[in-house]
Design a protein around this motif. Structure first.
Motif, PDB file in Angstrom:
ATOM      1  N   TYR B  55       0.937  -1.006  -0.251  1.00 31.89           N
ATOM      2  CA  TYR B  55      -0.224  -0.076   0.177  1.00 31.89           C
ATOM      3  C   TYR B  55       0.870   0.958  -0.277  1.00 31.89           C
ATOM      4  CZ  TYR B  55       0.488   0.161   4.875  1.00 31.89           C
ATOM      5  OH  TYR B  55       1.309  -0.088   6.373  1.00 31.89           O
ATOM      6  N   ARG B  56       2.017   1.151   0.313  1.00 32.08           N
ATOM      7  CA  ARG B  56       3.004   2.626  -0.032  1.00 32.08           C
ATOM      8  C   ARG B  56       3.305   2.372  -1.153  1.00 32.08           C
ATOM      9  NH1 ARG B  56       3.859   2.620   5.964  1.00 32.08           N
ATOM     10  NH2 ARG B  56       4.289   0.540   6.466  1.00 32.08           N
ATOM     11  N   GLN B  57       3.479   2.318  -2.234  1.00 34.02           N
ATOM     12  CA  GLN B  57       3.406   1.849  -3.237  1.00 34.02           C
ATOM     13  C   GLN B  57       2.490   1.961  -4.121  1.00 34.02           C
ATOM     14  OE1 GLN B  57       5.391  -0.190  -1.490  1.00 34.02           O
ATOM     15  NE2 GLN B  57       7.296   0.076  -2.263  1.00 34.02           N
ATOM     16  N   GLN B  58       1.014   2.097  -3.857  1.00 35.04           N
ATOM     17  CA  GLN B  58       0.554   2.216  -3.988  1.00 35.04           C
ATOM     18  C   GLN B  58      -0.508   0.684  -5.398  1.00 35.04           C
ATOM     19  OE1 GLN B  58      -2.329   5.396  -4.406  1.00 35.04           O
ATOM     20  NE2 GLN B  58      -1.772   5.600  -1.991  1.00 35.04           N
ATOM     21  N   LEU B  59       0.386   0.166  -4.639  1.00 34.57           N
ATOM     22  CA  LEU B  59       0.297  -1.485  -5.545  1.00 34.57           C
ATOM     23  C   LEU B  59      -1.110  -2.094  -5.068  1.00 34.57           C
ATOM     24  CD1 LEU B  59       3.755  -2.501  -6.240  1.00 34.57           C
ATOM     25  CD2 LEU B  59       2.279  -1.911  -8.332  1.00 34.57           C
ATOM     26  N   PHE B  60      -2.390  -2.094  -5.501  1.00 31.44           N
ATOM     27  CA  PHE B  60      -3.604  -3.356  -5.116  1.00 31.44           C
ATOM     28  C   PHE B  60      -3.500  -4.508  -5.645  1.00 31.44           C
ATOM     29  CE2 PHE B  60      -3.673   1.023  -3.603  1.00 31.44           C
ATOM     30  CZ  PHE B  60      -3.363   0.846  -2.117  1.00 31.44           C
TER      31      PHE B  60
END
Ligand SMILES: Nc1ncnc2c1ncn2[C@@H]1O[C@H](COP(=O)(O)OP(=O)(O)OP(=O)(O)O)[C@@H](O)[C@H]1O
Ligand SMILES: [Mg+2]
Lengths: 284, 299, 249
Positions: B55-60
């Motif tokens: 989530y820190r890299q906005q990967l979901f």
């Protein structure tokens, strides 16, 4: 001879399955009782939690679970009665009634976690109540709605039509029939369903962990917003995650035994009526 | 007849309360859909196929969680189906009424045990057994997909047993009697007469149990290890069963949901997890209920 | 008691108790081989129960206890060591309501035989045809043997059930009011069948209908409630028993 052997083999195989199932129950109950029994004492039930669960008792946990469960009952009983009447009396035999029944079945399958999540989104966050016993009660009440409702609908459907016809023959209106014949005759179903629902609600952790309960630092709630309670299932849930301190371990088994006794006694009270209904429904 | 013209107070109250309940559920669905909208816009289908969740890299991407959920449910059903249906067959075909009721009581009690208690048992007992049993595969701990699957399997047993018993009981007694009257053994009667006629009920029971397996949170949460991004090298490999994993529900039950609230996209992703779970479970439940309603085709 | 060689089924002092409630007491009767034997009596007297004792279907009813002696071809029927399933293949039963399985007509006819393993697999179609011809159903269903049996009329279903029993080649067929669910024409067909079965096979038939008993039975036993327990009060020629009963009433 071959048929005889097949028969014996199949009986043995299915019988073993049954033994495994019943054996599991014995093993589980034994495991809990054996570990939980030493923790039980007068102090365990009358004191509040101390030293992060390593000392003290579960008084406020039992109280909190009681508050949650009774609120759930207050929420679900009227709703369930209304829905059951609509489904089994007003919409009897209509497609809309069948759809309502289907809706209840689907609701029954919805994971309890999602009820907790929605309670959190709507009440805790959108309405800004913070964690509160009332949210927990609402969420649990909604969760057990199908259980209570289905028990009542079954009873209403099983009601001999001559009662209703006799009342109608006396010129009673439908609402009067409901109040004077249907509800009095089927209140057993409401009680059975409620007991089962309460048993389920008392043991659930997922719906209340985000909405209503904390691990420590709450006593008797005053008001609604920001007034969480302690609860038995959440207590066990938290303690079981760092179960290395032997003192904590004993206490957590004690709490588990208490919860198990609570839940089982609720469902045992409801059991005779349930089995009877079930056997009749399948005309054995 | 003019008697029914004006709706009675009872009807109005009942109808209102029913509408409240129905709309509350619809509202719930709407909230889930609305709040998860940002993630659908930003990720689209890759939400399902992406193998990474940072989530820190906005990967979901939820593929590993879907995998974990399916594996846990499959193991659970694999364990519970033979035992549950076997018990139901034994109870309804071979046991006299009294003994059958005794088995039913035992099963009802088993059904009443709260999931957190199962979780506790899983943590204290099952986890160690699994750890020892899996030694040849060199596991990091006893928290594995297998552990979670077995635990959920035990929890499914009562559901499966009760629903299967209903299905078997709904086959008319006259059918059994006719088969026995022809000289068939009890086993032949069960296999050739009762089971073929009860299959819609049994299939429905499996689907409903599957729905429960997907949605179970507490017990899974405690023993599954909650290791993100565990994607197997091969989908058919059994190796990941001996490793920690993550399921949709264990992710949702974890502390991440409290972190997520500040970040709209992260929050949307978490709510979307719930929506996916809801859709999966509701589909299974609906299918199971509809199949179960098909009554056996007999006079 | 002298003609025991000629009796295929013999009941001696048979009593049935359900829980604590006696249903039948002291029933003694002899079914001569190759005959049609009738059981008549008022409702609730225990005719169906008596019939089920003969092939041990009473085993499947919880709480029923059967005492006394029942012999089939001189061998005891009661007793734990007897293979009740094999016995039922020799003593078939036809119920009041036809109980067809929700399968094809063919599958229904062969349901019993295909399990007993007494007939080689490739001869099964012939067995089915013979059984269906025997019950006069062949011409009605020969074009739809693979379609479901539950769409047959009740009379056809009853004949199908009889064919299913005949296919297992039993020595005795027990019939529990086989025509009570049928209209007069269908009943007539079944009665003709019973008359044709007599000889190679023996039949024990429960009926409420004296006229029917007179038409098909060689002997009848009349049951009645004595002190609220069913028992046999008279055995004899159907015409005489019927006349005696009418006088009593
Ligand atoms: N399982 C049982 N438990 C208790 N009582 C039973 C049981 N089965 C039958 N009975 C009783 O035994 C008696 C005889 O029943 P049965 O069905 O044999 O009568 P019947 O002569 O065949 O009557 P009908 O002509 O109406 O078919 C009845 O009073 C019935 O209530
Ligand atoms: Mg009868």
């Amino acid at each position: 001879m071959r048929r005889r052997l097949t028969d014996i083999a199949f009986r043995t195989a299915t019988g073993l399955c049954a033994c495994v199932a019943c054996g599991l129950l014995v093993v589980i109950v034994w495991a809990i009782c054996q570990r939980g029994w030493p923790a039980l004492s007068w102090r365990f039930f009358t004191e509040q939690i101390r030293l992060v669960g390593a000392d003290g008792g579960i008084f406020y946990n039992v109280l909190g679970t009681g508050i949650l469960v009774l609120t759930a009952l207050a929420v679900s009983a009227p709703l369930a009665t209304a829905i059951a009447l609509v489904q089994a009396v007003y919409l009897r035999g209509r497609p809309l009634g069948a759809m309502l029944g289907l809706f209840l079945q689907v609701l029954n399958g919805v994971p309890s976690l999602l009820f907790g999540l929605i309670g959190m989104i709507v009440f805790v966050q959108a309405l800004g109540w913070g964690k509160s016993w009332l949210i927990g009660g609402l969420v649990l009440g909604f969760m057990i709605l199908p259980t209570v409702c289905v028990a009542l609908v079954e009873r209403i459907a099983a009601l001999p039509s001559r009662y209703v016809e006799a009342a109608a023959g006396l010129g009673l209106r439908r609402s009067q029939i409901i109040r004077s014949v249907i509800l009095p005759q089927t209140k057993g179903g409401l009680i059975t369903g409620s007991l089962l629902g309460l048993a389920r609600a008392a043991g659930e952790t997922a719906p209340i962990m985000f909405t209503a309960t904390v691990f420590a630092g709450a006593t008797v709630p005053r008001g609604v917003s920001e007034s969480p309670v302690l609860s038995l299932p959440y207590h066990i849930f938290i303690l079981s995650q760092d179960s290395f301190d032997p003192a904590v371990v004993t206490k957590v088994w004690g709490a588990a035994l208490t919860l198990l006794a609570l839940v089982c006694s609720l469902s045992l009270i409801a059991l005779p009526a349930r089995l009877k209904n079930h056997e009749e429904a399948n005309n054995v | 007849m003019s008697r029914w013209k004006r709706p009675s107070v009872t009807l109005v109250v009942c109808a209102l309360l029913t509408l409240v309940a129905v709309f509350a559920f619809m509202g719930m669905l709407a909230v889930f859909v609305a709040q998860s909208a940002p993630v659908w816009r930003s990720e689209g289908w890759s939400f399902f196929t992406q193998k990474q969740w940072f989530y820190r890299q906005q990967l979901f991407g939820i593929a590993p969680m879907l995998y974990g959920t399916v594996v846990v449910a499959a193991v659970a059903l694999l364990v519970a189906t033979p035992a549950g249906i076997g018990t139901a067959v034994f109870a309804s075909e071979f046991l006299p009424r009294r003994a059958r009721l005794a088995v039913k009581v035992a099963i009802e009690l088993l059904a009443g045990i709260p999931s957190v208690v199962y979780g506790l048992l899983g943590i204290v007992l099952l986890r160690d057994w699994i750890y020892r049993a899996l030694q040849p595969f060199d596991p990091l701990s006893g928290d594995t997909l297998l552990t979670a699957g077995l635990l959920v399997g035990v929890m499914l047993l009562p559901t499966l047993m009760t629903l299967s018993d209903d299905a078997l009981r709904s086959v008319p007694a006259s059918q059994r009697l006719a088969a026995r009257g022809l000289g068939l053994t009890a086993t032949e009667t069960a296999l050739r007469v009762t089971l073929p006629q009860a299959w819609p009920g049994l299939l429905g029971a499996l689907l409903l149990a599957g729905g429960r397996a997907l949605g179970e949170m507490i017990a899974v949460f405690l023993v599954v290890g909650r290791q993100d991004n565990q994607w197997p090298e091969s989908l058919l490999s059994l190796r990941p069963m001996a490793e920690a994993g993550q399921t949709l529900s264990s992710k949702l039950g974890g502390p991440e949901i409290n972190i997520a609230y500040g970040d709209p996209l992260h929050w949307a992703a978490m709510v979307a997890l719930g929506l996916v779970l809801l859709v999966l479970v509701a589909t299974l439940t609906l299918a199971g209920t509809l199949i179960r309603r098909r009554k056996p085709h007999a006079p | 008691m002298s003609d025991s060689a000629a009796s295929i089924l013999r009941l001696e002092n048979v009593s049935v108790v359900a829980g604590a409630k006696p249903i039948l007491r002291g029933v003694t009767l002899d079914v001569p081989e190759g005959s049609v034997f009738g059981l008549i009596g008022p409702s609730g007297v225990g005719k169906s129960t008596l019939l089920k004792c003969c092939n041990r279907l009473t085993d499947l009813i919880p709480g029923l206890r059967v005492e006394g002696s029942i012999t089939f071809r001189g061998q005891s029927v009661l007793g734990r060591r007897i293979d009740a399933d094999a016995l039922r293949a020799k003593i078939g039963i036809l119920f009041q309501q036809p109980a067809v399985f929700p399968r094809s007509i063919m599958a229904n006819v062969l349901f019993g035989v295909s399990h007993l393993g007494s007939v080689p697999r490739r001869e099964l179609p012939m067995v089915a045809e013979r059984a269906l011809r025997e019950v006069a159903l062949w011409d009605e269903v020969k074009d739809r043997l693979t379609s479901s049996a539950i769409y047959l009329s009740v009379g056809q279903q009853q004949r199908l059930c009889l064919a299913r029993t005949l296919a297992t080649n039993p020595d005795v067929i027990l019939m529990d009011e086989p025509t009570s669910a049928l209209d007069p024409q269908a009943s007539e067909v079944i009665e003709q069948l019973i008359l044709r079965l007599r000889g190679p096979r023996s039949v024990v038939i429960v009926t409420h209908n004296f006229a029917q008993a007179r038409r098909v039975c060689d002997r009848v036993a009349r049951l009645a409630l004595v002190h609220n327990i069913g028992t046999v009060v008279e055995i004899g020629n159907p015409a005489i028993v019927a006349a005696a009963t009418r006088e009593e009433e």
